[in-house]
Motif scaffolding. Structure first.
Motif, PDB file in Angstrom:
ATOM      1  N   LEU A  52      13.517 -42.842  -9.069  1.00  0.00           N
ATOM      2  CA  LEU A  52      14.346 -43.521  -9.905  1.00  0.00           C
ATOM      3  C   LEU A  52      13.565 -44.975 -10.452  1.00  0.00           C
ATOM      4  N   THR A 102      11.349 -43.957 -13.196  1.00  0.00           N
ATOM      5  CA  THR A 102      11.821 -43.530 -14.558  1.00  0.00           C
ATOM      6  C   THR A 102      12.989 -44.246 -15.158  1.00  0.00           C
ATOM      7  N   THR A 103      14.247 -44.220 -14.498  1.00  0.00           N
ATOM      8  CA  THR A 103      15.270 -45.020 -15.179  1.00  0.00           C
ATOM      9  C   THR A 103      15.613 -46.440 -14.737  1.00  0.00           C
TER      10      THR A 103
END
Length: 168
Positions: free
Chosen positions: A51, A54-55
């Protein structure tokens, strides 16, 4: 709506989702966060690192929530949320309520059958127990989830604070 109180270890609860009182890095820490990462094993940390890569490159904002697999826990998911640090000069109650509300919304999106919450922000983040319990119970009741909610607290004073909040 079913609300339950347990004094014990959140990592041993048999529920669909366990809420982690995480820090914004999502990479483990002390208290509930460290216990969940230790008991759940490396799968949780790997999911949190993914996580962050990436986001959530800057971490999870206070009051937000996100789910990962639960690794070796007796749950399907860990819902990570960041509660606010207590500051008597700055009312952060809305952020604490958001941590509960957003965790419940993530849980609903995952179609869980049950969830266990710790006393978010009431440990090292210093939130007074009685107030933390009142905000937790009030927020969960307002959201009225269709699945049972279990508050799992770590000691007798926390259990008493939640008992009082649940009775009011």
């Amino acid at each position: 709506m079913e609300l339950e109180l347990v004094e014990g270890d959140i990592t041993t609860q048999e529920v669909d989702a366990i809420v982690n009182a995480a820090n914004s890095s999502l990479l483990g820490g002390g208290g509930v966060d460290g216990a969940i990462h230790r008991a759940g094993g490396p799968e949780i940390l790997a999911a949190c690192r993914a996580l962050r890569a990436t986001t959530l490159p800057n971490g999870l904002p206070t009051g937000d929530a996100i789910a990962t697999p639960a690794g070796r826990l007796n749950a399907r998911y860990v819902i990570h949320t960041v509660g606010p640090v207590w500051d008597p000069a700055d009312d952060r109650s809305a952020l604490l309520a958001a941590a509960y509300r957003n965790s419940l919304r993530v849980a609903a999106s995952l179609d869980v059958d049950s969830i266990a919450f710790p006393a978010i922000s009431a440990g090292v983040y210093g939130w007074p127990l009685a107030d933390a319990a009142t905000i937790a119970v009030r927020t969960v009741r307002a959201e009225a989830p269709s699945f049972p909610v279990r508050f799992v607290v770590f000691n007798r004073p926390a259990a008493e604070a939640f008992r009082i909040a649940l009775a009011s």
